[in-house]
Design an enzyme around this catalytic site. Structure first.
Site, PDB file in Angstrom:
ATOM      1  N   ASP A  27       0.827  -1.216   0.000  1.00 30.15           N
ATOM      2  CA  ASP A  27       0.000   0.000   0.000  1.00 30.15           C
ATOM      3  C   ASP A  27       0.856   1.258   0.000  1.00 30.15           C
ATOM      4  OD1 ASP A  27      -2.346   1.421  -0.026  1.00 30.15           O
ATOM      5  OD2 ASP A  27      -2.801   1.144   2.100  1.00 30.15           O
ATOM      6  N   HIS A  44       2.437   3.376  -9.013  1.00 29.39           N
ATOM      7  CA  HIS A  44       2.247   1.952  -9.322  1.00 29.39           C
ATOM      8  C   HIS A  44       3.444   1.407 -10.115  1.00 29.39           C
ATOM      9  CE1 HIS A  44      -1.654   2.318  -7.614  1.00 29.39           C
ATOM     10  NE2 HIS A  44      -2.199   2.987  -8.608  1.00 29.39           N
ATOM     11  N   LEU A 138      10.367 -20.404  -5.091  1.00 27.81           N
ATOM     12  CA  LEU A 138       9.325 -19.586  -4.463  1.00 27.81           C
ATOM     13  C   LEU A 138       7.996 -19.666  -5.219  1.00 27.81           C
ATOM     14  CD1 LEU A 138       8.783 -17.163  -2.366  1.00 27.81           C
ATOM     15  CD2 LEU A 138       9.188 -15.688  -4.340  1.00 27.81           C
TER      16      LEU A 138
HETATM   17  C1  IPE Z   1      -5.558  -2.723  -0.338  1.00 24.50           C
HETATM   18  O1  IPE Z   1      -5.128  -1.413  -0.499  1.00 24.50           O
HETATM   19  C2  IPE Z   1      -5.496  -3.442  -1.639  1.00 24.50           C
HETATM   20  C3  IPE Z   1      -4.169  -3.605  -2.209  1.00 24.50           C
HETATM   21  C4  IPE Z   1      -3.054  -3.322  -1.631  1.00 24.50           C
HETATM   22  C5  IPE Z   1      -4.135  -4.168  -3.543  1.00 24.50           C
HETATM   23  P1  IPE Z   1      -6.179  -0.220  -0.598  1.00 24.50           P
HETATM   24  O2  IPE Z   1      -5.388   1.026  -0.678  1.00 24.50           O
HETATM   25  O3  IPE Z   1      -7.138  -0.451  -1.701  1.00 24.50           O
HETATM   26  O4  IPE Z   1      -6.941  -0.348   0.801  1.00 24.50           O
HETATM   27  P2  IPE Z   1      -7.951   0.618   1.524  1.00 24.50           P
HETATM   28  O5  IPE Z   1      -9.121   0.775   0.636  1.00 24.50           O
HETATM   29  O6  IPE Z   1      -7.254   1.903   1.744  1.00 24.50           O
HETATM   30  O7  IPE Z   1      -8.273  -0.072   2.788  1.00 24.50           O
HETATM   31  C1  IPE Z   2      -1.540   0.267  -3.387  1.00 26.24           C
HETATM   32  O1  IPE Z   2      -1.325   1.629  -3.390  1.00 26.24           O
HETATM   33  C2  IPE Z   2      -1.796  -0.280  -4.779  1.00 26.24           C
HETATM   34  C3  IPE Z   2      -3.185  -0.676  -5.041  1.00 26.24           C
HETATM   35  C4  IPE Z   2      -4.145  -0.678  -4.164  1.00 26.24           C
HETATM   36  C5  IPE Z   2      -3.505  -1.098  -6.397  1.00 26.24           C
HETATM   37  P1  IPE Z   2      -2.517   2.670  -3.411  1.00 26.24           P
HETATM   38  O2  IPE Z   2      -2.867   2.935  -4.834  1.00 26.24           O
HETATM   39  O3  IPE Z   2      -3.627   2.212  -2.570  1.00 26.24           O
HETATM   40  O4  IPE Z   2      -1.826   3.955  -2.787  1.00 26.24           O
HETATM   41  P2  IPE Z   2      -2.453   4.945  -1.703  1.00 26.24           P
HETATM   42  O5  IPE Z   2      -2.939   4.106  -0.563  1.00 26.24           O
HETATM   43  O6  IPE Z   2      -3.559   5.673  -2.378  1.00 26.24           O
HETATM   44  O7  IPE Z   2      -1.319   5.835  -1.330  1.00 26.24           O
HETATM   45 MG    MG Z   3      -4.058   2.418  -0.597  1.00 24.30          MG
END
Ligand code: IPE
Ligand code: IPE
Ligand code: MG
Length: 252
Positions: A27, A44, A138
């Site tokens: 995240d 990303h 892995l």
């Molecule tokens: C959780 O992250 C999903 C992934 C890491 C793929 P999100 O950024 O979507 O989670 P929430 O919505 O903040 O909980």
């Molecule tokens: C995690 O990073 C990747 C996915 C959920 C696809 P985020 O895109 O959720 O990044 P933040 O949480 O908005 O910083």
């Molecule tokens: Mg996120």
């Protein structure tokens, strides 16, 4: 005298007590990009570099299973421009990384509602899973269009059907049978769950499977996370006492 802090995290890890399965909620990509004045997708793209490093680092250390939360079922609700970009990134990453996965003996696997993925993405993914299916190192599982609650509901449905068809008695629906009906039927439960970006939640990830996992949260944003950070988390895990309901005296 050798002090602890000049020894890397990796060297301090007890290889005889490695977690067999590490799961990660990757995240913070969006915030990382925003902090640099860039678009979310830039985050990303940089997150992929972390994936590459962590996959290599985990394999090198001897972790057997690594499961990465790559795209949740809830993530479909993001702006379509971001969703499309992530799906394209997934296809290009699979194409680019397949050679490396073969070299590193990594077996690719995926869990989630894969039918929701765009056709091209789905095909590339299945192709890569097939191509790496003979690898013995892995096991890298990508959770894609994944919702743990949906997985649990689906398992209940499968079991109900088997009972209805007379293949299974209700008394025989044990924890083991339930686990056998999850996407993760061929994976052990994770001993360690890591979440980056300073969020302290599970976000519908592996709810059944993490019943006794050790949770590790770090403020680092995913694009800043590297194998050293994984090693640090594993070292932290090794300092914990896993009691499984027993007393400290019993487990020692
Ligand atoms: C959780 O992250 C999903 C992934 C890491 C793929 P999100 O950024 O979507 O989670 P929430 O919505 O903040 O909980
Ligand atoms: C995690 O990073 C990747 C996915 C959920 C696809 P985020 O895109 O959720 O990044 P933040 O949480 O908005 O910083
Ligand atoms: Mg996120």
């Amino acid at each position: 005298m050798v002090s602890n802090n000049i020894m890397g995290y990796k060297e301090q890890i007890d290889l005889s007590r490695l977690p067999e399965h590490v799961a990660i909620i990757m995240d913070g990509n969006g915030r990382w990009a925003k902090g640099k004045g860039k678009l979310r997708i830039f985050g990303h793209h940089n997150g992929v570099l972390s994936v590459r490093d962590v996959v290599e680092g985990a394999g090198e250390l001897g972790v057997k299973y690594l499961t990465l939360y790559t795209f949740s079922a809830e993530n479909w609700n993001r702006p379509s421009i971001e969703v499309t970009a992530i799906m394209e990134l997934l296809v290009s990453t699979i194409n680019k990384e397949i050679k490396k996965l073969m070299q590193n003996n990594v077996r690719l696997n995926a869990i989630g509602d894969l039918n929701m993925l765009p056709g091209k993405c789905h095909r590339e993914l299945l192709g890569a899973i097939e191509k790496t299916s003979g690898n013995t190192g892995l096991v890298l599982t990508l959770a894609l269009s994944y919702s743990s609650r949906r997985e649990l509901a689906q398992a209940a449905k499968n079991i109900a059907l088997k009972v209805q068809q007379g293949e299974l008695n209700p008394e025989d629906v044990t924890e083991e049978v339930f686990a056998q009906n999850l996407y993760t039927h061929n994976l052990p439960d994770p001993e360690l769950l890591i979440r980056t970006s300073g969020e302290f939640r599970i976000s519908n990830y592996l709810l059944w499977q993490i019943a006794y996992a050790e949770l590790y949260f770090t403020h680092k944003l995913w694009p800043d996370f590297r194998r050293e950070d994984l090693y640090e988390a594993i070292l932290d895990y090794q300092k914990r006492e896993r009691r499984f309901g027993m007393t400290s005296e019993q487990v020692n």
